[in-house]
Write an enzyme that holds these catalytic residues in place. Structure first.
Site, PDB file in Angstrom:
ATOM      1  N   HIS A  45      36.821  49.080  59.316  1.00 39.81           N
ATOM      2  CA  HIS A  45      37.618  47.877  59.073  1.00 39.81           C
ATOM      3  C   HIS A  45      37.724  47.049  60.359  1.00 39.81           C
ATOM      4  CE1 HIS A  45      40.429  45.408  56.876  1.00 39.81           C
ATOM      5  NE2 HIS A  45      41.352  45.590  57.795  1.00 39.81           N
ATOM      6  N   ASP A  87      38.554  35.995  54.046  1.00 38.71           N
ATOM      7  CA  ASP A  87      39.676  35.648  54.904  1.00 38.71           C
ATOM      8  C   ASP A  87      39.146  35.466  56.325  1.00 38.71           C
ATOM      9  OD1 ASP A  87      39.359  38.278  55.945  1.00 38.71           O
ATOM     10  OD2 ASP A  87      40.793  39.041  54.487  1.00 38.71           O
ATOM     11  N   LYS A 115      43.854  32.365  53.765  1.00 36.40           N
ATOM     12  CA  LYS A 115      44.965  32.658  52.854  1.00 36.40           C
ATOM     13  C   LYS A 115      46.280  32.740  53.601  1.00 36.40           C
ATOM     14  CE  LYS A 115      44.119  37.590  53.269  1.00 36.40           C
ATOM     15  NZ  LYS A 115      43.526  38.753  52.706  1.00 36.40           N
ATOM     16  N   ASP A 141      32.844  41.857  52.147  1.00 38.21           N
ATOM     17  CA  ASP A 141      34.068  42.512  52.596  1.00 38.21           C
ATOM     18  C   ASP A 141      33.745  43.950  52.920  1.00 38.21           C
ATOM     19  OD1 ASP A 141      36.730  42.531  53.335  1.00 38.21           O
ATOM     20  OD2 ASP A 141      37.466  41.835  51.404  1.00 38.21           O
ATOM     21  N   ASP A 145      39.899  47.055  47.673  1.00 39.13           N
ATOM     22  CA  ASP A 145      41.000  47.932  47.277  1.00 39.13           C
ATOM     23  C   ASP A 145      41.559  47.410  45.952  1.00 39.13           C
ATOM     24  OD1 ASP A 145      43.166  49.621  47.070  1.00 39.13           O
ATOM     25  OD2 ASP A 145      43.972  49.181  49.041  1.00 39.13           O
ATOM     26  N   GLY A 147      41.559  44.225  45.242  1.00 41.47           N
ATOM     27  CA  GLY A 147      40.664  43.109  44.926  1.00 41.47           C
ATOM     28  C   GLY A 147      41.361  41.769  44.834  1.00 41.47           C
ATOM     29  N   THR A 149      42.438  39.576  47.109  1.00 39.51           N
ATOM     30  CA  THR A 149      41.846  38.540  47.955  1.00 39.51           C
ATOM     31  C   THR A 149      40.472  38.143  47.435  1.00 39.51           C
ATOM     32  OG1 THR A 149      43.063  39.316  49.897  1.00 39.51           O
ATOM     33  CG2 THR A 149      41.083  37.993  50.302  1.00 39.51           C
TER      34      THR A 149
END
Length: 189
Positions: A45, A87, A115, A141, A145, A147, A149
């Site tokens: 991440h 994002d 966002k 991405d 998770d 979803g 976003t």
């Protein structure tokens, strides 16, 4: 001992943004480092997390596999392609992917979603930075998770007249199920 962590679960909690917030991946890194000689994972991440480990620790990227898969099975996606970061945190990921495509002679543009959240896991507003009209869009991405976003970004791309909308996530958790992902032409994991 070589430890392979295909999905580094606590890597999302990698920042200390207020007092008394633990950084869980550091505890995992300390334990793994104590008993292993080397570690490897895929698409962290936040890539800087590999520095938490006191052993050689490699963060592999899934892009080569994704590109090879798309070239073989969906070459049409590369026509008028816009790579979208859902994002601002994913902007570097999208730019890196576009550079890799460029080295292969595939031209693509980048677009970004920005966002704002009214509370955790609730997006109050999202704006699009970039032109997607009439283009194939691939949202990149690392983790899918709930979803939220991703779906919000797909809705925004459709509103801005994207031709086709695809999503790619290295780690597909789908904790809220898959029903909401029908907005995509294809979701790749």
């Amino acid at each position: 001992v070589n430890v392979v962590l295909p999905y580094t679960r606590f890597a999302r909690q990698d920042r200390k943004d207020e007092s008394r917030v633990s950084v869980n991946i550091k505890a995992v890194a300390d334990i793994v480092s104590k008993y292993a000689d080397r570690g490897v994972t895929v698409d962290l991440h936040a890539p800087q997390i590999q520095e938490y480990f006191n052993i050689p620790f490699d963060n592999l990227y899934s892009y080569p596999s994704l590109i090879n898969y798309l070239k073989k099975n969906h070459p049409e996606i590369f026509e008028e392609l816009v790579v979208v970061a859902p994002d601002l945190g994913g902007a570097t990921r999208a730019e890196s992917f576009v550079k890799r495509l460029g080295k292969m002679g595939i031209n693509a543009d980048v677009a970004l979603g920005h966002k704002t959240r009214s509370k955790p896991n609730v997006i109050s507003k999202m704006i699009l930075i970039g032109n997607v009209e009439g283009k194939n869009c691939l949202i990149l991405d690392d983790i899918i998770d709930t979803g939220g976003t991703l779906v919000k970004a797909a809705e925004l791309l459709r509103e801005n007249k994207a031709r086709r909308v695809f999503a790619y996530g290295t780690h597909g958790l789908f904790t809220d199920g898959i029903e909401k992902f029908k907005i995509f032409d294809k979701v790749l994991i």
